[in-house]
Design an enzyme around this catalytic site. Sequence first.
Site, PDB file in Angstrom:
ATOM      1  CE  LYS A 205      -4.441  -1.874   1.215  1.00  0.00           C
ATOM      2  NZ  LYS A 205      -5.532  -2.056   2.164  1.00  0.00           N
ATOM      3  NE  ARG A 239      -7.634  -8.327   0.106  1.00  0.00           N
ATOM      4  CZ  ARG A 239      -7.188  -7.554  -0.877  1.00  0.00           C
ATOM      5  NH1 ARG A 239      -6.165  -6.744  -0.691  1.00  0.00           N
ATOM      6  NH2 ARG A 239      -7.766  -7.586  -2.066  1.00  0.00           N
TER       7      ARG A 239
HETATM    8  N1  HH2 Z   1      -7.446  -3.815   0.711  1.00  0.00           N
HETATM    9  C1  HH2 Z   1      -7.784  -3.791  -0.591  1.00  0.00           C
HETATM   10  C2  HH2 Z   1      -8.846  -4.559  -1.068  1.00  0.00           C
HETATM   11  N2  HH2 Z   1      -9.527  -5.387  -0.252  1.00  0.00           N
HETATM   12  N3  HH2 Z   1      -9.856  -6.319   1.891  1.00  0.00           N
HETATM   13  C3  HH2 Z   1      -9.535  -6.385   3.185  1.00  0.00           C
HETATM   14  N4  HH2 Z   1     -10.180  -7.230   4.011  1.00  0.00           N
HETATM   15  N5  HH2 Z   1      -8.529  -5.619   3.712  1.00  0.00           N
HETATM   16  C4  HH2 Z   1      -7.807  -4.743   2.953  1.00  0.00           C
HETATM   17  O1  HH2 Z   1      -6.921  -4.055   3.495  1.00  0.00           O
HETATM   18  C5  HH2 Z   1      -8.123  -4.651   1.558  1.00  0.00           C
HETATM   19  C6  HH2 Z   1      -9.183  -5.462   1.057  1.00  0.00           C
HETATM   20  C7  HH2 Z   1      -7.001  -2.921  -1.528  1.00  0.00           C
HETATM   21  O2  HH2 Z   1      -5.927  -3.616  -2.092  1.00  0.00           O
HETATM   22  P1  HH2 Z   1      -5.923  -4.313  -3.544  1.00  0.00           P
HETATM   23  O3  HH2 Z   1      -6.973  -5.351  -3.646  1.00  0.00           O
HETATM   24  O4  HH2 Z   1      -4.564  -4.803  -3.835  1.00  0.00           O
HETATM   25  O5  HH2 Z   1      -6.191  -3.123  -4.537  1.00  0.00           O
HETATM   26  P2  HH2 Z   1      -7.469  -2.637  -5.322  1.00  0.00           P
HETATM   27  O6  HH2 Z   1      -8.517  -2.319  -4.329  1.00  0.00           O
HETATM   28  O7  HH2 Z   1      -6.962  -1.436  -6.088  1.00  0.00           O
HETATM   29  O8  HH2 Z   1      -7.919  -3.741  -6.223  1.00  0.00           O
END
Ligand code: HH2
Length: 258
Positions: A205, A239
Site C-alpha cells: 500500500k 491479505r
Molecule cells: N485492501 C484492498 C482490497 N480489499 N480487503 C480487506 N479485508 N482488507 C484490505 O486491506 C483490503 C481489502 C485494496 O488492495 P488491492 O486489492 O490490492 O487493490 P485494489 O482495491 O486497487 O484492487
Amino acid sequence: MGVLNVTPDSFSDGGLFLEPGTAVAQGRLLASEGADLIDVGGESTRPGADPVSVTDELERVVPVIEALAAEMRTPLSIDTSKAEVARAALSAGASFVNDVTALHGDAAMAGVVADAQVDVCLVHMKGEPRTMQDDPRYDDVVGEVRGFLEERLELAIGAGIAEQRVWLDPGIGFGKTLEHNLELIRRLDEIVAIGRPVVFGASRKRFLGRLTDRPEAERVAGTVAVNVLALERGATMFRVHDVAATRDALRVAGATLK
Ligand code: HH2
C-alpha cells in the site's frame, strides 16, 4: 490470504489478471505459494477508483472462481460489496465474503452472508473509495475504528450472521493518512481486543511507498515488515499479493513468538 485482482485498475496489479486464463494461473501460483485462502476481486477500491457495474463485476469474477473451485481445495473468498456478486460467487464455489464496506454498501449483503452461513470480513473504511483519501481526520483513529467495527459486528449478529463467522479488519489505507496507518499498526492489539479474529491488509500500500520511496512491486520488504508486526500484535489473517515471502516471514516470526 492471497490477493487475486481481476480488474483493469487495481493499484498494484491492475490489468495483469483481467483475462480469465491469467487470473486462474495467478490463483494457482498463490495456492502453490501456500495461500490458505484466495481473495478474488472484480472492483478496485484504490483511492479514486470508479465504481464497477454488477454485470461487469460478475463477468470478471464468476468464471475465475468456477475454474479455481473446480481444480483446487484452497478456499476462495469474494472481495465485493455487492450482494448479487457475493451470491453468485458463493454459488460458483467461494466460501468467504470480504466486504470492504462492512455490510454498508448493499442492504442485502448481510442476508446473503447469513443465509449462506459463510464467514465474512468486515473492514473499516472512512467514506468511499472515490473520496476516502481527501483529508481524512480522526480525533483518535484507533478508538474510532474500534467503535465502528464493534457496531458493525453487532449489526451483523442482529442480521443473523453467527458471531463466530465474523472477521474484523481495521482497513489500512481506507481513508487514513500515513500517521493513521502507523498508529493503527502500533495499537493493533486494541482492535484484536474486540474479540474477533483480525485480518490485516497492508500489502504494497501507498504508505509503504511513502516510507521507502518505492513503487508498488518493490514494496515486498515493507509489506513483510508490517505483517510480522501485525502477527506480533495478534492479527490472524494477512491479505497479501506476495504470498511466498510473507508466509516464510510469518512462519519464522510465529515460531519465535511461541
Ligand atoms: N485492501 C484492498 C482490497 N480489499 N480487503 C480487506 N479485508 N482488507 C484490505 O486491506 C483490503 C481489502 C485494496 O488492495 P488491492 O486489492 O490490492 O487493490 P485494489 O482495491 O486497487 O484492487
